[in-house]
Design a protein around this motif. Sequence first.
Motif, short mmCIF file in Angstrom:
data_model
loop_
_atom_site.label_atom_id
_atom_site.label_comp_id
_atom_site.label_asym_id
_atom_site.label_seq_id
_atom_site.Cartn_x
_atom_site.Cartn_y
_atom_site.Cartn_z
N ALA A 168 -45.78 33.72 -16.21
CA ALA A 168 -46.06 33.16 -17.53
C ALA A 168 -46.96 34.13 -18.29
CB ALA A 168 -46.73 31.80 -17.40
N THR A 211 -42.27 23.46 -16.04
CA THR A 211 -42.67 24.02 -17.33
C THR A 211 -43.27 22.94 -18.23
OG1 THR A 211 -40.44 23.72 -18.21
CG2 THR A 211 -40.97 25.86 -17.22
N ASN A 246 -45.53 24.76 -21.83
CA ASN A 246 -44.10 25.08 -21.79
C ASN A 246 -43.82 26.48 -22.32
OD1 ASN A 246 -41.38 25.01 -23.57
ND2 ASN A 246 -41.10 23.83 -21.70
N ALA A 247 -44.45 26.82 -23.44
CA ALA A 247 -44.19 28.11 -24.09
C ALA A 247 -44.60 29.29 -23.22
CB ALA A 247 -44.93 28.17 -25.42
N THR A 277 -41.78 31.08 -21.42
CA THR A 277 -40.70 31.69 -22.19
C THR A 277 -40.96 33.18 -22.32
OG1 THR A 277 -40.39 29.64 -23.45
CG2 THR A 277 -39.45 31.65 -24.37
N GLU A 311 -37.36 39.04 -18.64
CA GLU A 311 -36.49 38.24 -17.79
C GLU A 311 -35.61 39.14 -16.93
OE1 GLU A 311 -34.29 35.51 -20.19
OE2 GLU A 311 -35.87 33.98 -20.06
#
Length: 287
Positions: free
Chosen positions: A223, A249, A272-273, A276, A282
């Motif tokens: 994260a 998340t 949650n963010a 991302t 990724e």
Amino acid sequence: MDNIIKGWFSEINEFWPGQALSIELDGPVLYHEKSDFQDILIFKSKAFGNVLVLDGAIQITEKDEIAYQEQIAHIPLFTHPNPKKVLVVGGGDGGVIREVAKHDCVEEIHLCEIDQKVIEASKKFLPKIAVGFNDPRVRVHIEDGAEFVKKYKNEFDVVITDSSDPSGPASQLFGEEYFKVVKEALTDNGVLITQAECIWLHVDLIVSMKKFISKIFPSVTYATSQIPTYPNGSLGFFLATKNGTVFPTEPVREVTAEFQAKLNYYTPKMHNAAFTLPAFAERILNF
């Protein structure tokens, strides 16, 4: 002190070559000492309040420390259904334990900091951050964190590694052996979060860490948080669960309105963010 020229501190560091953040001082240096472990500098800045620097690298500023302290504390604590016993490795400024102490369900907060001088300086010059030391649940251990963790088996519900960069006294906290002993120190439903540098600058280190952490823990993720005075304005965290549960998340416990009123950065949406990641990250981390 060599990094201060004409009233500006420049964060020149080999760990992020080719760039340097510069911050203007507001008056004389407040504190400077070389401890047995590192160079400690604290100064008041015009834009970010008081600033803590270790070995030439900015650790926290009064203005944006919430983006780090709240995320590294509340993401793992709201991931655990009922955390009772928490260990913070590093974190001598007291900010993380300040955030952990906001959880009434937590019964014991252990902080293991190698450098007593960091704690003393933070209490004097960063009192709004070091206020965490005043909580009666806090127990302070002045030891090498990597050695301290070896003493415990199935003991802590959450371990938070709030380390400086992987050089000097913090280098062991980025190694494979450290994560092995942390896993043993966690309870069966235990959760780990560890400071894991910047995805823009430290790809090789982060990929290497992911490989060996994934061998140790059955569930691992990454994260980020946006922190203006950290290199490239971004810092990452590795998170892992001992029992293999996929890292949620969303908070698994309710963030009440009363609790939210205590916070200035963390929210369920920010939780949650944090997970991302940009497309390149990724691909690199294979998430």
